[in-house]
Design a protein around this motif. Structure first.
Motif, PDB file in Angstrom:
ATOM      1  N   MET A  13       0.845  -1.163   0.000  1.00  0.00           N
ATOM      2  CA  MET A  13       0.000   0.000   0.000  1.00  0.00           C
ATOM      3  C   MET A  13       0.895   1.231   0.000  1.00  0.00           C
ATOM      4  SD  MET A  13      -2.640  -1.035   3.024  1.00  0.00           S
ATOM      5  CE  MET A  13      -1.281  -1.461   4.102  1.00  0.00           C
ATOM      6  N   LYS A  14       0.509   2.220  -0.786  1.00  0.00           N
ATOM      7  CA  LYS A  14       1.263   3.464  -0.816  1.00  0.00           C
ATOM      8  C   LYS A  14       0.404   4.589  -0.245  1.00  0.00           C
ATOM      9  CE  LYS A  14       4.085   2.188  -4.732  1.00  0.00           C
ATOM     10  NZ  LYS A  14       4.459   2.486  -6.104  1.00  0.00           N
ATOM     11  N   PHE A  15       1.088   5.514   0.435  1.00  0.00           N
ATOM     12  CA  PHE A  15       0.404   6.635   1.063  1.00  0.00           C
ATOM     13  C   PHE A  15       1.143   7.929   0.751  1.00  0.00           C
ATOM     14  CE2 PHE A  15      -0.520   2.886   3.536  1.00  0.00           C
ATOM     15  CZ  PHE A  15      -1.878   2.983   3.756  1.00  0.00           C
ATOM     16  N   ASN A  16       0.370   8.970   0.469  1.00  0.00           N
ATOM     17  CA  ASN A  16       0.898  10.307   0.281  1.00  0.00           C
ATOM     18  C   ASN A  16       0.820  11.008   1.633  1.00  0.00           C
ATOM     19  OD1 ASN A  16       1.324  13.006  -0.312  1.00  0.00           O
ATOM     20  ND2 ASN A  16       0.122  12.946  -2.182  1.00  0.00           N
ATOM     21  N   ILE A  17       1.966  11.446   2.143  1.00  0.00           N
ATOM     22  CA  ILE A  17       2.024  12.073   3.463  1.00  0.00           C
ATOM     23  C   ILE A  17       2.001  13.595   3.270  1.00  0.00           C
ATOM     24  CG2 ILE A  17       3.270  12.219   5.653  1.00  0.00           C
ATOM     25  CD1 ILE A  17       2.295   9.350   4.963  1.00  0.00           C
ATOM     26  N   TYR A  18       0.799  14.150   3.304  1.00  0.00           N
ATOM     27  CA  TYR A  18       0.574  15.602   3.225  1.00  0.00           C
ATOM     28  C   TYR A  18       1.188  16.259   1.996  1.00  0.00           C
ATOM     29  CZ  TYR A  18      -0.312  14.490   8.095  1.00  0.00           C
ATOM     30  OH  TYR A  18      -0.749  13.906   9.249  1.00  0.00           O
ATOM     31  N   GLY A  19       1.351  15.511   0.927  1.00  0.00           N
ATOM     32  CA  GLY A  19       1.935  16.071  -0.286  1.00  0.00           C
ATOM     33  C   GLY A  19       3.435  16.303  -0.183  1.00  0.00           C
ATOM     34  N   ARG A  20       4.041  15.864   0.908  1.00  0.00           N
ATOM     35  CA  ARG A  20       5.478  16.083   1.126  1.00  0.00           C
ATOM     36  C   ARG A  20       6.326  14.909   0.640  1.00  0.00           C
ATOM     37  NH1 ARG A  20       6.827  20.054   5.184  1.00  0.00           N
ATOM     38  NH2 ARG A  20       4.939  21.128   5.852  1.00  0.00           N
ATOM     39  N   PHE A  21       5.851  13.701   0.878  1.00  0.00           N
ATOM     40  CA  PHE A  21       6.563  12.496   0.446  1.00  0.00           C
ATOM     41  C   PHE A  21       5.586  11.330   0.453  1.00  0.00           C
ATOM     42  CE2 PHE A  21       7.170  12.860   5.016  1.00  0.00           C
ATOM     43  CZ  PHE A  21       6.971  11.577   5.491  1.00  0.00           C
ATOM     44  N   GLN A  22       6.027  10.209  -0.103  1.00  0.00           N
ATOM     45  CA  GLN A  22       5.209   9.007  -0.123  1.00  0.00           C
ATOM     46  C   GLN A  22       5.920   7.890   0.623  1.00  0.00           C
ATOM     47  OE1 GLN A  22       4.026   7.868  -4.069  1.00  0.00           O
ATOM     48  NE2 GLN A  22       2.550   9.538  -4.204  1.00  0.00           N
ATOM     49  N   VAL A  23       5.104   7.021   1.207  1.00  0.00           N
ATOM     50  CA  VAL A  23       5.632   5.823   1.855  1.00  0.00           C
ATOM     51  C   VAL A  23       4.883   4.614   1.313  1.00  0.00           C
ATOM     52  CG1 VAL A  23       6.316   7.001   3.982  1.00  0.00           C
ATOM     53  CG2 VAL A  23       4.073   5.924   3.853  1.00  0.00           C
ATOM     54  N   GLU A  24       5.565   3.497   1.368  1.00  0.00           N
ATOM     55  CA  GLU A  24       4.951   2.210   1.043  1.00  0.00           C
ATOM     56  C   GLU A  24       4.948   1.390   2.324  1.00  0.00           C
ATOM     57  OE1 GLU A  24       5.411  -1.620  -1.934  1.00  0.00           O
ATOM     58  OE2 GLU A  24       6.935  -0.059  -1.968  1.00  0.00           O
ATOM     59  N   VAL A  25       3.815   0.786   2.622  1.00  0.00           N
ATOM     60  CA  VAL A  25       3.681  -0.050   3.812  1.00  0.00           C
ATOM     61  C   VAL A  25       3.399  -1.469   3.332  1.00  0.00           C
ATOM     62  CG1 VAL A  25       2.387  -0.460   5.933  1.00  0.00           C
ATOM     63  CG2 VAL A  25       2.800   1.895   5.168  1.00  0.00           C
ATOM     64  N   ARG A  26       4.229  -2.390   3.786  1.00  0.00           N
ATOM     65  CA  ARG A  26       4.103  -3.795   3.361  1.00  0.00           C
ATOM     66  C   ARG A  26       4.076  -4.698   4.579  1.00  0.00           C
ATOM     67  NH1 ARG A  26       8.440  -5.045  -1.135  1.00  0.00           N
ATOM     68  NH2 ARG A  26       7.051  -6.791  -1.319  1.00  0.00           N
ATOM     69  N   ARG A  27       3.334  -5.772   4.450  1.00  0.00           N
ATOM     70  CA  ARG A  27       3.276  -6.795   5.500  1.00  0.00           C
ATOM     71  C   ARG A  27       4.388  -7.795   5.222  1.00  0.00           C
ATOM     72  NH1 ARG A  27       0.606  -6.778  10.356  1.00  0.00           N
ATOM     73  NH2 ARG A  27       0.017  -8.850  10.934  1.00  0.00           N
TER      74      ARG A  27
END
Length: 70
Positions: free
Chosen positions: A1-15
């Motif tokens: 899953m990818k998330f945009n953090i307030y338009g500042r950067f993106q993170v990917e969260v994986r199990r």
């Protein structure tokens, strides 16, 4: 899953191995964020709220953490 953090950067969260791992995504690269720990008991739908809770100091007015759909 990818998330945009307030338009500042993106993170990917994986199990991985029954744990959530967080990676910062930048310019085609991905680096692990060891300082961000998501409790393993959280469900997928709870992660966006959790990320908002831990990164809220980066938010501007009206900004939020959003899931990036593929």
């Amino acid at each position: 899953m990818k998330f945009n953090i307030y338009g500042r950067f993106q993170v990917e969260v994986r199990r991985e191995d029954n744990c959530w791992q967080v990676y910062r995504i930048a310019l085609g690269k991905r680096g692990r964020m060891n300082d961000v720990v998501i409790p393993s008991h959280l469900e997928e739908e709870e992660i966006v709220t959790y990320l908002d809770d831990i990164f809220h100091e980066l938010a501007g007015i009206g900004q939020r953490v959003e899931r990036v759909l593929p």
